[in-house]
Design a protein around this motif. Structure first.
Motif, PDB file in Angstrom:
ATOM      1  N   TYR A  93      -6.651   6.830  -3.683  1.00 28.44           N
ATOM      2  CA  TYR A  93      -6.327   7.785  -2.634  1.00 28.44           C
ATOM      3  C   TYR A  93      -6.096   9.161  -3.249  1.00 28.44           C
ATOM      4  N   TYR A  94      -6.759  10.153  -2.666  1.00 27.62           N
ATOM      5  CA  TYR A  94      -6.691  11.518  -3.162  1.00 27.62           C
ATOM      6  C   TYR A  94      -6.124  12.441  -2.082  1.00 27.62           C
ATOM      7  N   CYS A  95      -5.210  13.307  -2.449  1.00 26.80           N
ATOM      8  CA  CYS A  95      -4.822  14.349  -1.510  1.00 26.80           C
ATOM      9  C   CYS A  95      -5.741  15.546  -1.709  1.00 26.80           C
ATOM     10  N   HIS A  96      -5.949  16.265  -0.639  1.00 20.55           N
ATOM     11  CA  HIS A  96      -6.861  17.403  -0.612  1.00 20.55           C
ATOM     12  C   HIS A  96      -6.208  18.516   0.187  1.00 20.55           C
ATOM     13  N   LEU A  97      -6.129  19.682  -0.399  1.00 19.34           N
ATOM     14  CA  LEU A  97      -5.508  20.827   0.255  1.00 19.34           C
ATOM     15  C   LEU A  97      -6.483  21.990   0.322  1.00 19.34           C
ATOM     16  N   LYS A  98      -6.400  22.707   1.405  1.00 14.65           N
ATOM     17  CA  LYS A  98      -7.089  23.992   1.521  1.00 14.65           C
ATOM     18  C   LYS A  98      -6.001  25.055   1.664  1.00 14.65           C
ATOM     19  N   LEU A  99      -5.988  26.000   0.754  1.00 15.03           N
ATOM     20  CA  LEU A  99      -4.855  26.911   0.737  1.00 15.03           C
ATOM     21  C   LEU A  99      -5.248  28.330   0.359  1.00 15.03           C
ATOM     22  N   LEU A 100      -4.314  29.223   0.661  1.00 18.39           N
ATOM     23  CA  LEU A 100      -4.443  30.628   0.282  1.00 18.39           C
ATOM     24  C   LEU A 100      -3.526  30.882  -0.908  1.00 18.39           C
ATOM     25  N   LEU A 101      -4.048  31.584  -1.880  1.00 14.93           N
ATOM     26  CA  LEU A 101      -3.238  31.960  -3.035  1.00 14.93           C
ATOM     27  C   LEU A 101      -2.570  33.310  -2.790  1.00 14.93           C
ATOM     28  N   LEU A 102      -1.466  33.529  -3.451  1.00 21.20           N
ATOM     29  CA  LEU A 102      -0.789  34.830  -3.361  1.00 21.20           C
ATOM     30  C   LEU A 102      -1.735  35.929  -3.819  1.00 21.20           C
ATOM     31  N   GLY A 103      -1.806  36.990  -3.016  1.00 20.96           N
ATOM     32  CA  GLY A 103      -2.634  38.120  -3.385  1.00 20.96           C
ATOM     33  C   GLY A 103      -4.115  37.912  -3.172  1.00 20.96           C
ATOM     34  N   ASP A 104      -4.485  36.852  -2.458  1.00 21.16           N
ATOM     35  CA  ASP A 104      -5.904  36.540  -2.245  1.00 21.16           C
ATOM     36  C   ASP A 104      -6.081  36.094  -0.803  1.00 21.16           C
ATOM     37  N   TRP A 105      -7.155  36.507  -0.146  1.00 19.90           N
ATOM     38  CA  TRP A 105      -7.393  36.139   1.240  1.00 19.90           C
ATOM     39  C   TRP A 105      -8.427  35.046   1.386  1.00 19.90           C
ATOM     40  N   LEU A 106      -8.943  34.546   0.276  1.00 22.16           N
ATOM     41  CA  LEU A 106      -9.904  33.451   0.357  1.00 22.16           C
ATOM     42  C   LEU A 106      -9.171  32.108   0.386  1.00 22.16           C
ATOM     43  N   GLU A 107      -9.805  31.140   1.015  1.00 20.70           N
ATOM     44  CA  GLU A 107      -9.249  29.793   1.072  1.00 20.70           C
ATOM     45  C   GLU A 107      -9.884  28.954  -0.042  1.00 20.70           C
ATOM     46  N   TYR A 108      -9.034  28.250  -0.779  1.00 19.22           N
ATOM     47  CA  TYR A 108      -9.520  27.449  -1.903  1.00 19.22           C
ATOM     48  C   TYR A 108      -9.193  25.973  -1.690  1.00 19.22           C
ATOM     49  N   PRO A 109     -10.104  25.084  -2.084  1.00 16.43           N
ATOM     50  CA  PRO A 109      -9.847  23.654  -2.003  1.00 16.43           C
ATOM     51  C   PRO A 109      -9.273  23.121  -3.308  1.00 16.43           C
ATOM     52  N   TYR A 110      -8.340  22.206  -3.199  1.00 16.62           N
ATOM     53  CA  TYR A 110      -7.773  21.550  -4.372  1.00 16.62           C
ATOM     54  C   TYR A 110      -7.670  20.054  -4.112  1.00 16.62           C
ATOM     55  N   TRP A 111      -7.801  19.297  -5.197  1.00 12.85           N
ATOM     56  CA  TRP A 111      -7.723  17.839  -5.132  1.00 12.85           C
ATOM     57  C   TRP A 111      -6.636  17.326  -6.068  1.00 12.85           C
ATOM     58  N   GLY A 112      -5.955  16.277  -5.614  1.00  8.63           N
ATOM     59  CA  GLY A 112      -5.034  15.586  -6.489  1.00  8.63           C
ATOM     60  C   GLY A 112      -5.782  14.683  -7.450  1.00  8.63           C
ATOM     61  N   GLN A 113      -5.025  14.081  -8.378  1.00  4.95           N
ATOM     62  CA  GLN A 113      -5.638  13.274  -9.423  1.00  4.95           C
ATOM     63  C   GLN A 113      -5.981  11.866  -8.949  1.00  4.95           C
ATOM     64  N   GLY A 114      -5.454  11.493  -7.803  1.00  4.49           N
ATOM     65  CA  GLY A 114      -5.721  10.163  -7.266  1.00  4.49           C
ATOM     66  C   GLY A 114      -4.636   9.168  -7.629  1.00  4.49           C
ATOM     67  N   THR A 115      -4.371   8.277  -6.701  1.00  4.02           N
ATOM     68  CA  THR A 115      -3.406   7.205  -6.940  1.00  4.02           C
ATOM     69  C   THR A 115      -3.996   5.905  -6.399  1.00  4.02           C
ATOM     70  N   GLN A 116      -3.893   4.854  -7.191  1.00  6.31           N
ATOM     71  CA  GLN A 116      -4.523   3.585  -6.838  1.00  6.31           C
ATOM     72  C   GLN A 116      -3.676   2.820  -5.824  1.00  6.31           C
ATOM     73  N   VAL A 117      -4.330   2.356  -4.780  1.00  8.88           N
ATOM     74  CA  VAL A 117      -3.712   1.459  -3.805  1.00  8.88           C
ATOM     75  C   VAL A 117      -4.516   0.168  -3.810  1.00  8.88           C
ATOM     76  N   THR A 118      -3.839  -0.942  -4.059  1.00 13.66           N
ATOM     77  CA  THR A 118      -4.496  -2.236  -4.073  1.00 13.66           C
ATOM     78  C   THR A 118      -3.768  -3.165  -3.124  1.00 13.66           C
ATOM     79  N   VAL A 119      -4.516  -3.735  -2.187  1.00 14.35           N
ATOM     80  CA  VAL A 119      -3.947  -4.646  -1.208  1.00 14.35           C
ATOM     81  C   VAL A 119      -4.516  -6.030  -1.469  1.00 14.35           C
ATOM     82  N   SER A 120      -3.653  -6.954  -1.776  1.00 17.13           N
ATOM     83  CA  SER A 120      -4.100  -8.319  -2.070  1.00 17.13           C
ATOM     84  C   SER A 120      -4.173  -9.139  -0.784  1.00 17.13           C
ATOM     85  N   PRO A 121      -5.135 -10.065  -0.713  1.00 19.66           N
ATOM     86  CA  PRO A 121      -5.298 -10.881   0.507  1.00 19.66           C
ATOM     87  C   PRO A 121      -4.086 -11.767   0.784  1.00 19.66           C
TER      88      PRO A 121
END
Length: 121
Positions: A93-121
């Protein structure tokens, strides 16, 4: 400039629950959109849930009644509460953000490093 740190993944049994967290830090002005994606083995990454800066949330149909996305704007954090987990929820599972940086009017995408989710039957 911006770092995303995810936590909360793990191994859980069928029907169990997990809560994922993603906290952003750095030169952030405003976060416009926060989302969670997941990638199962051998499959493409898919969008799971998203929430806007005005708290409009939306979900993948397969998780709509089981997952809840929320945010804490003061902490630049987004959460995913996952209930009634099933084996086909397994993936990174990855988080994903679209954000504005200080002093900048463009929107930038960022991704987290990911975290494993395992569901056993």
């Amino acid at each position: 400039q911006v770092q995303l740190v995810e936590s909360g993944g793990g191994l859980v049994q069928f029907g169990g629950s997990l809560r994922l967290s993603c906290v952003a830090s750095g030169n952030i002005n405003r976060i416009n959109y926060m989302a969670w994606y997941r990638q199962a083995p051998g499959k493409e990454r898919e969008w799971v849930a998203g929430i806007t800066h005005v708290d409009f949330a939306n979900y993948l149909d397969a998780v709509r009644s089981r997952f809840t996305i929320s945010k804490d704007s003061a902490k630049n954090a987004v959460y995913l509460e996952m209930n009634d987990l099933r084996p086909d929820d397994t993936g990174v599972y990855y988080c994903h953000l679209k954000l504005l940086l200080l002093g900048d009017w463009l929107e930038y995408p960022y991704w987290g490093q990911g975290t494993q989710v395992t569901v056993s039957p």
